[in-house]
Motif scaffolding. Structure first.
Motif, short mmCIF file in Angstrom:
data_model
loop_
_atom_site.label_atom_id
_atom_site.label_comp_id
_atom_site.label_asym_id
_atom_site.label_seq_id
_atom_site.Cartn_x
_atom_site.Cartn_y
_atom_site.Cartn_z
N GLU A 277 0.83 -1.20 0.00
CA GLU A 277 0.00 0.00 0.00
C GLU A 277 0.87 1.26 0.00
O GLU A 277 1.64 1.50 0.93
N GLY A 278 0.76 2.05 -1.08
CA GLY A 278 1.51 3.29 -1.19
C GLY A 278 2.99 3.11 -1.43
O GLY A 278 3.76 4.07 -1.31
N ARG A 279 3.42 1.90 -1.80
CA ARG A 279 4.85 1.61 -2.00
C ARG A 279 5.13 1.20 -3.44
O ARG A 279 4.23 0.83 -4.18
N THR A 280 6.41 1.27 -3.79
CA THR A 280 6.84 0.89 -5.15
C THR A 280 7.56 -0.44 -5.13
O THR A 280 8.34 -0.74 -4.21
N VAL A 306 -0.08 -6.08 -8.48
CA VAL A 306 0.55 -5.05 -7.65
C VAL A 306 -0.42 -3.90 -7.41
O VAL A 306 -0.52 -3.36 -6.30
N ARG A 307 -1.15 -3.52 -8.45
CA ARG A 307 -2.14 -2.45 -8.35
C ARG A 307 -3.21 -2.82 -7.33
O ARG A 307 -3.65 -1.98 -6.52
N ALA A 308 -3.65 -4.08 -7.35
CA ALA A 308 -4.68 -4.53 -6.41
C ALA A 308 -4.19 -4.51 -4.97
O ALA A 308 -4.99 -4.38 -4.03
N LEU A 309 -2.86 -4.61 -4.80
CA LEU A 309 -2.27 -4.56 -3.47
C LEU A 309 -1.97 -3.13 -3.03
O LEU A 309 -1.39 -2.92 -1.96
N GLY A 310 -2.34 -2.16 -3.89
CA GLY A 310 -2.15 -0.76 -3.54
C GLY A 310 -0.79 -0.22 -3.85
O GLY A 310 -0.44 0.89 -3.42
N GLY A 311 0.01 -0.99 -4.61
CA GLY A 311 1.37 -0.55 -4.90
C GLY A 311 1.52 -0.06 -6.33
O GLY A 311 0.58 -0.05 -7.13
N LEU A 349 11.92 -10.47 -12.31
CA LEU A 349 10.66 -10.80 -12.98
C LEU A 349 10.24 -12.24 -12.72
O LEU A 349 9.09 -12.52 -12.38
N MET A 350 11.18 -13.18 -12.85
CA MET A 350 10.83 -14.59 -12.67
C MET A 350 10.37 -14.88 -11.25
O MET A 350 9.53 -15.77 -11.03
N SER A 351 10.87 -14.13 -10.28
CA SER A 351 10.55 -14.43 -8.89
C SER A 351 9.11 -14.11 -8.52
O SER A 351 8.63 -14.52 -7.45
N LEU A 352 8.38 -13.38 -9.36
CA LEU A 352 6.97 -13.12 -9.11
C LEU A 352 6.07 -14.26 -9.59
O LEU A 352 4.88 -14.28 -9.27
N CYS A 353 6.64 -15.18 -10.36
CA CYS A 353 5.81 -16.25 -10.92
C CYS A 353 5.28 -17.18 -9.83
O CYS A 353 4.16 -17.68 -9.93
N ALA A 354 6.08 -17.40 -8.78
CA ALA A 354 5.62 -18.28 -7.70
C ALA A 354 4.55 -17.63 -6.84
O ALA A 354 3.45 -18.19 -6.67
N PRO A 355 4.78 -16.44 -6.26
CA PRO A 355 3.74 -15.86 -5.40
C PRO A 355 2.46 -15.50 -6.13
O PRO A 355 1.38 -15.50 -5.53
N PHE A 356 2.55 -15.22 -7.44
CA PHE A 356 1.34 -14.89 -8.19
C PHE A 356 0.71 -16.11 -8.84
O PHE A 356 -0.30 -16.00 -9.53
#
Length: 547
Positions: A277-280, A306-311, A349-356
């Motif tokens: 929230e509010g972070r980059t 990321v947008r849905a998480l407020g970032g 970039l690849m590291s977001l594939c697991a959490p998402f």
């Protein structure tokens, strides 16, 4: 190190300085006192007699913090005792201990071997390791057999033999050697990985998966096992654990430095699910161009999450890829070229594939990139598309620095066989291949070099879309062709990158790619024959359309 008996002999003086050096290294290896003692140690070594010098080096080798010192002393020993095979052996062995691919090791060990093959029991084993590092696999095989003649129960020799056999595409022998190593030493450090890689070569994926999972359960911190496990899981479509295990790629030297630079030098923490929230969140490309093209399809979905998480997402992109990727970058994503600006968090970039949770349902195979229609039309005119001949964009090799480039590249003899296909004009998009293309043209082959004009990927994309089709080995061009939807024949070695899965002809990543895979490891003849057959059919159709 032993305690000095008297303060006045060359050996006792050397030992005393060595002990001080070891203590200084343990406290701060970069301290000036350490380097002063190191210089003093080298000076004192010059007074030690030959019969005492080499045993002292062997004792220092066993002190982890002193291995670089041991290598320097061994090199000095070869200067002082150039006739002594054991001095050369110790120089080669200490170089291997520091780095398995040391350029110093091989020549030193060969010098030792030429003077006295019996300089040390382990000399053949060290030679085998040096040959493996240099991809001299027949020589490594011979050295392993010599070691096994001396020590039939040497698990290390069998493990190295497995690598030598694998390097010569003798898969069954590689499997047998690795299994022999594990039979002798079930806890061997390297044999499980060598066996797993050979099982993958044999397409025994389930056996390899079982072995890797069993080994990682015993060695949960061993990224040398976790990384190939992740690659195999992704090959088999086991997405969640596969993406998670791929974090082990940061154990590789180049990627490890990239991660350290962002986290330690820039002070940006790695995002591990903290509130945004509010972070980059800075997302950056850490792989080569091909993997970047492969994974960029996920960027819009990542931005949405990321947008849905407020970032807010900040995308760090390689310069040559910017224009190609620009249409895919959402309007609220900040583009940062060639480096990543200061953000609250970062992640590759690849590291977001697991959490998402990216997997089959988020894996579109249709085209997601493309050049401007006008640029494609211009390239059609330049290539001569529609003149009754088949116009094929061609790559046969990739980045020479890539570890598997020699395996994935088409040898010259098979390249010439491919170029002999009738009624086909080949358009080389290989960079830095102008000299070879000129030679091929002098031989009468119908190949044109466009490499010097292809300064960025968007230009190359326009050429690929303009051509009648693409023929490529496993390079960034394969990913680019699939991403723009160009009809592509992908010539693969028997196993190839995990990205291309375990199917023979199709990949879920790209609908427009047809895979032409080796039937036998290392044998391109059938690949070229099938590719020529497909091109011949297309060439006849092109000729018919022009009439």
């Amino acid at each position: 190190m032993p305690q000095p008996n008297t303060p006045d002999t060359p050996v006792s003086r050397f030992v005393a300085v060595a002990q001080s050096c070891i203590q200084a290294s343990a406290q701060d290896p970069n301290a000036s006192e350490h380097w002063r003692l190191f210089d003093e140690l080298l000076v004192s070594f010059n007074d030690v007699a030959e019969q005492d010098a080499l045993p002292l080096i062997e004792q220092i080798m066993n002190e982890g913090a002193m291995r670089f010192v041991a290598r320097t002393l061994a090199r000095r020993a070869t200067e002082r005792f150039a006739h002594n095979a054991r001095a050369w052996y110790l120089y080669g062995r200490t170089a291997l201990i520091i780095s398995s691919d040391s350029p110093e090791a091989g020549p030193a060990l060969e010098r030792a071997w030429s003077i006295d093959p019996d300089a040390d029991l382990l000399l053949p084993l060290c030679r085998a390791a040096a040959f493996v590092a240099g991809k001299q696999y027949p020589e490594a095989e011979a050295a392993c057999h010599e070691m096994l003649r001396r020590a039939p129960d040497s698990a290390d020799a069998y493990s190295n033999l497995a690598i030598a056999m694998r390097g010569q595409f003798r898969t069954n022998e590689s499997i047998a050697a690795a299994e022999a190593a594990l039979k002798i030493d079930p806890a061997h450090e390297h044999a499980p990985l060598n066996l797993a890689l050979s099982l993958v070569d044999a397409w025994r994926f389930d056996d390899a998966l079982t072995l890797l999972r069993h080994t990682i359960a015993q060695r949960p911190d061993d990224d040398r096992i976790r990384l190939p496990l992740g690659e195999l899981e992704l090959r088999l479509g086991i997405w969640q654990s596969g993406w998670s295990n791929m974090h082990a790629r940061f154990s590789l030297p180049g990627l490890r430095e990239q991660l350290r630079a962002r986290e330690q030098e820039c002070g940006v923490p790695h995002w591990r699910g903290e509130p945004l929230e509010g972070r980059t969140l800075g997302v950056w490309l850490e792989q080569g161009y091909g993997d970047s093209i492969l994974l960029i399809r996920f960027l819009p979905l990542m931005a949405e999450r990321v947008r849905a998480l407020g970032g807010k997402l900040v995308f760090g992109c390689f310069g040559p890829l910017v224009e190609l990727f620009r249409p895919l970058i959402p309007a609220d994503v900040e583009l940062n070229v060639d480096f990543l600006k200061q953000t609250d968090f970062h992640t590759p970039l690849m590291s977001l594939c697991a959490p998402f949770g990216f997997g089959n349902d988020t894996l579109p195979g249709e085209a997601y990139l493309g050049a401007d229609d006008a640029d494609v039309a211009q390239w059609r005119k330049r290539l001569g598309v529609g003149d009754g001949r088949l116009h094929i964009a061609l790559t046969w090799t990739g980045n020479p620095q890539q570890t598997r480039n020699d395996i994935r590249s088409l040898p010259l003899a098979q390249l010439e066989e491919l170029l002999a296909t009738e009624n086909v004009v080949f358009h080389s998009v290989n960079p830095a291949a102008s000299a070879l293309v000129a030679t091929l043209r002098d031989k009468g082959f119908n190949v044109i070099d466009w490499g010097p004009e292809l300064k960025d990927f968007i230009t190359t994309a326009a050429l690929l879309q303009a051509a009648d089709g693409v023929v490529t080995t496993c390079t960034s061009i394969a990913h680019l062709a699939g991403a723009v939807g160009a009809p592509t024949l992908l010539m693969l070695d028997r196993v190839a990158s995990f990205i291309w899965g375990a199917e023979h002809e199709r990949t879920a990543w790209y609908d427009s790619i047809r895979i032409v895979r080796q039937a036998h490891y290392g044998d391109w003849s059938d690949v070229v024959a099938r590719t020529r057959e497909a091109l011949t059919v297309q060439a006849k159709a092109a000729s018919t359309r022009s009439k």
